[in-house]
Scaffold this active site. Sequence first.
Site, PDB file in Angstrom:
ATOM      1  CD  GLU A   1      16.568 -18.101 -15.730  1.00  0.00           C
ATOM      2  OE1 GLU A   1      16.361 -19.208 -15.198  1.00  0.00           O
ATOM      3  OE2 GLU A   1      17.519 -17.370 -15.405  1.00  0.00           O
TER       4      GLU A   1
ATOM      5  CE  LYS B   1      18.781 -20.428  -6.361  1.00  0.00           C
ATOM      6  NZ  LYS B   1      17.823 -19.551  -7.008  1.00  0.00           N
TER       7      LYS B   1
HETATM    8  N1  PXG Z   1      15.889 -19.598 -12.636  1.00  0.00           N
HETATM    9  C1  PXG Z   1      16.150 -18.697 -11.666  1.00  0.00           C
HETATM   10  C2  PXG Z   1      16.609 -17.352 -12.052  1.00  0.00           C
HETATM   11  C3  PXG Z   1      16.006 -19.059 -10.318  1.00  0.00           C
HETATM   12  O1  PXG Z   1      16.280 -18.175  -9.372  1.00  0.00           O
HETATM   13  C4  PXG Z   1      15.288 -21.263 -11.025  1.00  0.00           C
HETATM   14  C5  PXG Z   1      15.464 -20.844 -12.335  1.00  0.00           C
HETATM   15  C6  PXG Z   1      14.907 -22.683 -10.755  1.00  0.00           C
HETATM   16  O2  PXG Z   1      16.038 -23.413 -10.287  1.00  0.00           O
HETATM   17  P1  PXG Z   1      15.867 -24.691  -9.342  1.00  0.00           P
HETATM   18  O3  PXG Z   1      17.263 -25.156  -9.096  1.00  0.00           O
HETATM   19  O4  PXG Z   1      15.189 -24.209  -8.101  1.00  0.00           O
HETATM   20  O5  PXG Z   1      15.062 -25.678 -10.089  1.00  0.00           O
HETATM   21  C7  PXG Z   1      15.546 -20.346  -9.979  1.00  0.00           C
HETATM   22  C8  PXG Z   1      15.298 -20.772  -8.557  1.00  0.00           C
HETATM   23  C9  PXG Z   1      13.879 -18.114  -3.230  1.00  0.00           C
HETATM   24  C10 PXG Z   1      13.635 -18.370  -4.679  1.00  0.00           C
HETATM   25  O6  PXG Z   1      13.346 -17.144  -2.679  1.00  0.00           O
HETATM   26  C11 PXG Z   1      14.617 -18.961  -5.453  1.00  0.00           C
HETATM   27  C12 PXG Z   1      14.404 -19.208  -6.807  1.00  0.00           C
HETATM   28  C13 PXG Z   1      13.209 -18.881  -7.358  1.00  0.00           C
HETATM   29  C14 PXG Z   1      12.214 -18.275  -6.574  1.00  0.00           C
HETATM   30  C15 PXG Z   1      12.414 -18.025  -5.219  1.00  0.00           C
HETATM   31  O7  PXG Z   1      14.619 -18.877  -2.614  1.00  0.00           O
HETATM   32  N2  PXG Z   1      15.435 -19.789  -7.553  1.00  0.00           N
END
Ligand code: PXG
Length: 289
Positions: free
Chosen positions: A183, A150
């Site tokens: 995804e 991330k």
């Molecule tokens: N795939 C991607 C590429 C993500 O960035 C998820 C899946 C879902 O992961 P989690 O662990 O949250 O179930 C993510 C999540 C932000 C933000 O601004 C972050 C995400 C998505 C949208 C906004 O913090 N990450």
Amino acid sequence: MKVYINGKFYSKEDAKVSVFDHGLLYGDGVFEGIRSYSRLVFKLKEHIDRLFESAHAIMLDIPLNKEQLIKATIQTLKENKLNDAYIRMIVTRGEGDLGLDPRKCKGNSTVIIITDKIALYSKELYRKGMEIITVATMRNSHEALNPQMKCLNYLNNIMAKIEAVQLGYEEALMLNDQGYVAECTGDNIFIVNKGELYTPPEIMGVLRGVTRDTVLEIAKKNKIPTHEHVFTRHELYISDECFLTGTAAEIIPVVMVDGRVIGSGKPGKITLSLMNKFKELTKKEGVRY
Ligand code: PXG
């Protein structure tokens, strides 16, 4: 609003980092998005673990250990008197001279914790289900920039989001460089087929979402067979149900993909049941503050 930066709190207006921070100059850093519900931080340990894994992969030293970072998070939530929050944690390589070399930052990494609100989609979309579309931008190859990290460089996802928005959709389906379903831009994807749950394995170019893991856990507990399995758009088109998961999005039903109606065209039974069970879990599980 008070923002945590390197151990100090700043008002929103004063919460600033240097223009020489390599997080800004090169996207050199990592982040997490976490939610708290009624003063319970959901899956805090899992998010902190993933932050440290992302940092390890880019050889970035986080100046706090896990316990200290958890303490700082709780402190920020308390400072802001927030019962329900979206916690945005960022660690950058820090300030340094121009040039890619991380050694220019001399280990001055910047730690930022923002606690705020987030609403990605309207309430109506959660009730009716959303329509998504496959875009041409493919998910990063894991040998180029592994989607499991991330990291602060989210242009791959943003390019896909722009395509979806231009086409009049809220979210984009991304395939990997082999054409398999990976995804969405900020959410993991699941399908239901004959009562069984499928989601692409990490190796297909997906972030191992904390919500994804939670949904798999809930399904297993409820005797729904789960598979982390490769699939193409065809399996998606003919699936009975589809939904997306993410900390920000939580669980959102999908009722149309590339113009193909999914199942009955309404949020499916298993999807609705998982949404309910997820909600219940967020009410009782987490780190209290
Ligand atoms: N795939 C991607 C590429 C993500 O960035 C998820 C899946 C879902 O992961 P989690 O662990 O949250 O179930 C993510 C999540 C932000 C933000 O601004 C972050 C995400 C998505 C949208 C906004 O913090 N990450």
